[in-house]
Scaffold this motif. Structure first.
Motif, PDB file in Angstrom:
ATOM      1  N   GLU A 281      43.249  35.348  36.424  1.00  0.00           N
ATOM      2  CA  GLU A 281      42.920  36.773  36.424  1.00  0.00           C
ATOM      3  C   GLU A 281      43.422  37.449  35.156  1.00  0.00           C
ATOM      4  O   GLU A 281      42.702  38.249  34.542  1.00  0.00           O
ATOM      5  CB  GLU A 281      43.510  37.467  37.649  1.00  0.00           C
ATOM      6  CG  GLU A 281      42.742  37.213  38.918  1.00  0.00           C
ATOM      7  CD  GLU A 281      43.285  38.043  40.065  1.00  0.00           C
ATOM      8  OE1 GLU A 281      43.397  39.273  39.913  1.00  0.00           O
ATOM      9  OE2 GLU A 281      43.589  37.444  41.112  1.00  0.00           O
ATOM     10  N   ALA A 282      44.647  37.153  34.755  1.00  0.00           N
ATOM     11  CA  ALA A 282      45.199  37.736  33.532  1.00  0.00           C
ATOM     12  C   ALA A 282      44.398  37.284  32.317  1.00  0.00           C
ATOM     13  O   ALA A 282      44.087  38.081  31.427  1.00  0.00           O
ATOM     14  CB  ALA A 282      46.670  37.370  33.379  1.00  0.00           C
ATOM     15  N   LYS A 283      44.040  36.018  32.277  1.00  0.00           N
ATOM     16  CA  LYS A 283      43.240  35.475  31.170  1.00  0.00           C
ATOM     17  C   LYS A 283      41.887  36.168  31.097  1.00  0.00           C
ATOM     18  O   LYS A 283      41.446  36.576  30.021  1.00  0.00           O
ATOM     19  CB  LYS A 283      43.063  33.973  31.352  1.00  0.00           C
ATOM     20  CG  LYS A 283      42.284  33.306  30.259  1.00  0.00           C
ATOM     21  CD  LYS A 283      42.129  31.817  30.539  1.00  0.00           C
ATOM     22  CE  LYS A 283      41.161  31.208  29.543  1.00  0.00           C
ATOM     23  NZ  LYS A 283      40.707  29.904  29.934  1.00  0.00           N
ATOM     24  N   ASP A 284      41.223  36.334  32.243  1.00  0.00           N
ATOM     25  CA  ASP A 284      39.928  37.012  32.280  1.00  0.00           C
ATOM     26  C   ASP A 284      40.048  38.456  31.797  1.00  0.00           C
ATOM     27  O   ASP A 284      39.198  38.950  31.057  1.00  0.00           O
ATOM     28  CB  ASP A 284      39.334  36.987  33.695  1.00  0.00           C
ATOM     29  CG  ASP A 284      38.898  35.600  34.135  1.00  0.00           C
ATOM     30  OD1 ASP A 284      38.749  34.701  33.277  1.00  0.00           O
ATOM     31  OD2 ASP A 284      38.710  35.415  35.355  1.00  0.00           O
ATOM     32  N   PHE A 285      41.102  39.124  32.226  1.00  0.00           N
ATOM     33  CA  PHE A 285      41.345  40.510  31.814  1.00  0.00           C
ATOM     34  C   PHE A 285      41.491  40.612  30.299  1.00  0.00           C
ATOM     35  O   PHE A 285      40.870  41.453  29.654  1.00  0.00           O
ATOM     36  CB  PHE A 285      42.611  41.034  32.517  1.00  0.00           C
ATOM     37  CG  PHE A 285      43.041  42.394  32.071  1.00  0.00           C
ATOM     38  CD1 PHE A 285      42.391  43.519  32.534  1.00  0.00           C
ATOM     39  CD2 PHE A 285      44.106  42.547  31.206  1.00  0.00           C
ATOM     40  CE1 PHE A 285      42.791  44.789  32.133  1.00  0.00           C
ATOM     41  CE2 PHE A 285      44.510  43.801  30.800  1.00  0.00           C
ATOM     42  CZ  PHE A 285      43.851  44.923  31.262  1.00  0.00           C
ATOM     43  N   ILE A 286      42.284  39.739  29.723  1.00  0.00           N
ATOM     44  CA  ILE A 286      42.510  39.755  28.276  1.00  0.00           C
ATOM     45  C   ILE A 286      41.227  39.403  27.529  1.00  0.00           C
ATOM     46  O   ILE A 286      40.868  40.052  26.549  1.00  0.00           O
ATOM     47  CB  ILE A 286      43.664  38.806  27.898  1.00  0.00           C
ATOM     48  CG1 ILE A 286      44.986  39.373  28.449  1.00  0.00           C
ATOM     49  CG2 ILE A 286      43.740  38.599  26.390  1.00  0.00           C
ATOM     50  CD1 ILE A 286      46.142  38.406  28.412  1.00  0.00           C
TER      51      ILE A 286
END
Length: 92
Positions: free
Chosen positions: A76-81
């Motif tokens: 999720e964090a990777k997708d957000f970034i």
């Protein structure tokens, strides 16, 4: 799962939405929309928020549920970034 720990960090620092909005030069509505994840901040704004809160930008994403980070939280964090970077590059 919340992607950003903005509410938590603001609470820890004793900073209101108004205080943070004034420090980074945006409206309280913008901060509220980021808190509720209606809007995602740009990378530039995220850096300004981290500076205003006096935290390393990575702290904006670190979960506080213990020392274990799940793969889905990492994804999720990777997708957000990545989404933020695409927006910066004008690719949406």
């Amino acid at each position: 799962m919340e992607i950003l720990r903005l509410k938590e960090l603001m609470s820890q620092k004793g900073m209101s939405r108004e205080d943070l909005a004034n420090k980074v030069g945006v409206s309280m509505t913008t901060i509220s929309n980021i808190n509720s994840e209606k809007n995602l901040p740009t990378i530039h704004l995220l850096l300004q928020i981290a500076e205003a809160l006096d935290v390393d930008i990575r702290e904006m994403f670190v979960p506080t549920k213990g020392n274990v980070v799940t793969q889905s939280e990492v994804d999720e964090a990777k997708d957000f970034i990545e989404k933020g970077l695409r927006i910066l590059e004008g690719k949406k």
